[in-house]
Design an enzyme around this catalytic site. Structure first.
Site, PDB file in Angstrom:
ATOM      1  N   HIS A  24       0.838  -1.207   0.000  1.00  0.00           N
ATOM      2  CA  HIS A  24       0.000   0.000   0.000  1.00  0.00           C
ATOM      3  C   HIS A  24       0.866   1.248   0.000  1.00  0.00           C
ATOM      4  O   HIS A  24       1.914   1.319   0.634  1.00  0.00           O
ATOM      5  CB  HIS A  24      -1.011  -0.009   1.144  1.00  0.00           C
ATOM      6  CG  HIS A  24      -0.480   0.185   2.530  1.00  0.00           C
ATOM      7  ND1 HIS A  24      -0.365   1.428   3.119  1.00  0.00           N
ATOM      8  CD2 HIS A  24      -0.075  -0.706   3.480  1.00  0.00           C
ATOM      9  CE1 HIS A  24       0.081   1.296   4.362  1.00  0.00           C
ATOM     10  NE2 HIS A  24       0.267   0.013   4.603  1.00  0.00           N
TER      11      HIS A  24
ATOM     12  N   HIS B 187       2.494   4.799  13.162  1.00  0.00           N
ATOM     13  CA  HIS B 187       1.421   5.781  13.045  1.00  0.00           C
ATOM     14  C   HIS B 187       1.734   7.076  13.800  1.00  0.00           C
ATOM     15  O   HIS B 187       0.811   7.806  14.176  1.00  0.00           O
ATOM     16  CB  HIS B 187       0.083   5.205  13.499  1.00  0.00           C
ATOM     17  CG  HIS B 187      -0.512   4.258  12.512  1.00  0.00           C
ATOM     18  ND1 HIS B 187      -1.824   3.819  12.592  1.00  0.00           N
ATOM     19  CD2 HIS B 187      -0.001   3.657  11.411  1.00  0.00           C
ATOM     20  CE1 HIS B 187      -2.075   2.995  11.590  1.00  0.00           C
ATOM     21  NE2 HIS B 187      -0.973   2.877  10.858  1.00  0.00           N
TER      22      HIS B 187
ATOM     23  N   ASP C 196       5.661   2.736   7.180  1.00  0.00           N
ATOM     24  CA  ASP C 196       4.285   2.286   6.954  1.00  0.00           C
ATOM     25  C   ASP C 196       3.591   3.231   5.973  1.00  0.00           C
ATOM     26  O   ASP C 196       2.875   4.120   6.385  1.00  0.00           O
ATOM     27  CB  ASP C 196       3.545   2.258   8.292  1.00  0.00           C
ATOM     28  CG  ASP C 196       2.171   1.646   8.196  1.00  0.00           C
ATOM     29  OD1 ASP C 196       1.868   1.024   7.181  1.00  0.00           O
ATOM     30  OD2 ASP C 196       1.389   1.814   9.161  1.00  0.00           O
TER      31      ASP C 196
ATOM     32  N   GLU D 259      -5.458   1.413   2.266  1.00  0.00           N
ATOM     33  CA  GLU D 259      -5.159   0.311   3.197  1.00  0.00           C
ATOM     34  C   GLU D 259      -5.448   0.736   4.625  1.00  0.00           C
ATOM     35  O   GLU D 259      -5.968  -0.044   5.426  1.00  0.00           O
ATOM     36  CB  GLU D 259      -3.703  -0.130   3.044  1.00  0.00           C
ATOM     37  CG  GLU D 259      -3.358  -1.425   3.761  1.00  0.00           C
ATOM     38  CD  GLU D 259      -2.916  -1.270   5.220  1.00  0.00           C
ATOM     39  OE1 GLU D 259      -2.700  -2.284   5.891  1.00  0.00           O
ATOM     40  OE2 GLU D 259      -2.790  -0.100   5.685  1.00  0.00           O
ATOM     41  N   GLU D 260      -5.095   1.971   4.938  1.00  0.00           N
ATOM     42  CA  GLU D 260      -5.313   2.476   6.294  1.00  0.00           C
ATOM     43  C   GLU D 260      -6.781   2.786   6.563  1.00  0.00           C
ATOM     44  O   GLU D 260      -7.142   3.168   7.668  1.00  0.00           O
ATOM     45  CB  GLU D 260      -4.467   3.730   6.532  1.00  0.00           C
ATOM     46  CG  GLU D 260      -2.962   3.521   6.379  1.00  0.00           C
ATOM     47  CD  GLU D 260      -2.354   2.655   7.466  1.00  0.00           C
ATOM     48  OE1 GLU D 260      -3.092   2.214   8.366  1.00  0.00           O
ATOM     49  OE2 GLU D 260      -1.129   2.443   7.424  1.00  0.00           O
TER      50      GLU D 260
END
Length: 493
Positions: free
Chosen positions: A279, A450, A291, A325-326
């Site tokens: 992603h 995150h 990420d 994706e998130e």
């Protein structure tokens, strides 16, 4: 990497061609071959594992980092940061000779309008709550109520945890764990609580994470998370006497339009397609370099390095950069939902790259099993091959379930074999893992998960390179032979 493993219904069905490149000139290198049958799977696998490197992919990571920092510092789906990063991926792929397709879709999203809080008594101070997506909202201006703990287990997953405690009209404080946040707030609402705050309970006392109501229709009361440090201070105050709070937690639903990027090798059998994906989006609170820009950059380098060997492929390879994706795996779920029954059958397997450069990493290989049992047939064989490749390099691995937290999940649900690598997110490293992989026991595998500190400096170059080479090896192997995964695509054909 998402916190919410659940399918959200999506709309639209548009596949737009962005750019078409010309085929590369002659192959840059020749591979050993068996007579006129082409190279063996092993030959191409090892060639790819040498060609795809962390150093090669780092230039792409730098470019995505710049596109992110120049555009509000995140790549949330539908944002300028996502668009500029996708433009870079498209330019590189086009130059390498790929035709890039943009698969547009819309999904159900949530606009955050307010997430503030403060302690009014016994002494005034600010709080820093993070509202859960699709939470119910407080009235404008917030609500004020007394804080309440629980008489039973602090995770508050069942009515028994509230026995003997009157939480009616109060803001209840619970811990993460044991059940989904949606269940926690439903139980709290049934007990009469007016709002719920949840302790993230991380080894990093200042860390906070945004969760999501799944499904959104089950949202009952305003819900937000707090860091462990703020939670512990609240509980210390409550132990001494009543604590009064005010929280202003508001959001509204919206529809977001975005797109996946897809690029196919021009050769190889379309009826036996190997899909390899990562992603490209991030959450809106971070640059998201581990990420998941690191994986997106490595996927791009893998596509570039495979392109000169197009004439050697028996099976088509499709590279995919997912959006959303998130946001409940929206991009990969949309892609799988659009496949016909025949197209699903023609998808040999899916390889997933997720958070491949975690600084306090564990060398995790998806183990072919879900949280409830075996994954699709062939998934365990993918695990055996990838972990076996690491073992040949003297690199130990541990297994990771094919859970609902990354883009393999829609493929697994559709019965498509899946595997891949993941260096870790919010899992806390055990002493055993610290002995096996190095790093720091008692800390998260990615302490910047995150968080705003997930910059390019957060990416561990060693595991980034190792994971990239391993997945390039798998890509090359399956581009020639998937016979032990799905009974098709043999090197002898």
């Amino acid at each position: 990497m998402t916190k919410t493993p659940r399918h959200t219904p999506l709309r639209a069905n548009t596949l737009v061609t962005l750019a078409a490149g010309t085929l590369l000139a002659p192959l840059l290198a020749a591979l050993p071959a068996h007579a006129d049958t082409g190279p063996t799977a092993e030959n191409l696998a090892w060639t790819m594992s040498r060609a795809v490197t962390g150093d090669g992919a780092w230039r792409h990571l730098r470019a995505i980092s710049k596109a992110t920092t120049d555009n509000a510092g995140h790549r949330d789906s539908g944002s300028a940061g996502y668009d500029k990063s996708a433009e870079y991926v498209t330019r590189v792929l086009t130059k390498a000779g790929y035709k890039v397709q943009r698969q547009e879709f819309t999904f159900r999203d949530y606009r955050i309008e307010s997430e503030t809080g403060s302690v009014l008594a016994p002494s005034a101070r600010k709080l820093h709550p993070v509202i859960a997506r699709f939470s119910r909202s407080t009235p404008q201006g917030g609500l004020t109520a007394q804080l309440s703990g629980l008489s039973g287990k602090k995770t508050g997953c069942g009515p028994q945890d509230y026995a003997g405690t009157d939480v009616r009209g109060k803001i209840v404080l619970v811990d993460v764990g044991d059940c989904f946040i949606t269940q926690k707030q439903m139980v709290a609402a049934q007990a009469g609580a007016t709002a719920m705050l949840m302790n993230v309970n991380s080894p990093n006392p200042e860390l906070n994470l945004r969760y999501r109501m799944v499904p959104p229709e089950d949202a009952r009361i305003p819900t937000a998370t707090l860091s462990r440090a703020e939670t512990e201070q609240l509980r210390a105050d409550a132990a001494a006497g009543p604590v009064r709070l005010t929280v202003d937690l508001r959001g509204t639903e919206k529809t977001t339009k975005t797109y996946n990027l897809l690029a196919d090798t021009p050769t190889g059998r379309a009826e036996n397609t190997v899909v390899m994906g990562a992603h490209l989006d991030s959450v809106d609170t971070t640059p998201g370099m581990n990420d998941n820009a690191a994986a997106a950059a490595m996927l791009l380098e893998s596509a570039v390095q495979l392109r000169p060997y197009a004439g050697h492929l028996k099976n088509r390879v499709r590279f995919a950069w997912w959006a959303g994706e998130e946001k409940a795996l929206s991009g990969s779920q949309y892609y799988v939902d659009q496949l016909t029954t025949e197209q699903r059958r023609q998808t040999a397997l899916y390889l997933n790259l997720e958070m491949i450069g975690s600084p306090n990493f564990a060398r995790q290989v998806y183990n072919g099993r879900t949280d409830t049992g075996p994954g699709p047939a062939g998934s365990e064989r993918i695990h055996e091959l990838v972990s076996g490749h690491f073992a040949e390099q003297g690199l130990p691995t541990v297994g990771l379930n094919l859970d609902g937290r990354s883009d393999h999940a829609p493929f697994v649900s559709a019965g498509i074999p899946a595997g891949g690598v993941n260096a870790g997110s919010d899992t806390v490293k055990s002493p055993q893992w610290a002995e096996l992989f190095g790093g720091t026991a008692g800390q998260m595998l990615d302490p910047c998960y995150h968080q705003s500190c997930d910059t390019i400096d957060n990416v561990n170059k060693t595991i980034f390179d190792q994971n990239g080479r391993a997945m390039a090896w798998a890509m090359g192997r399956f581009a020639v032979d998937t016979s032990d995964i799905n009974g098709a695509g043999t090197a002898a054909e």
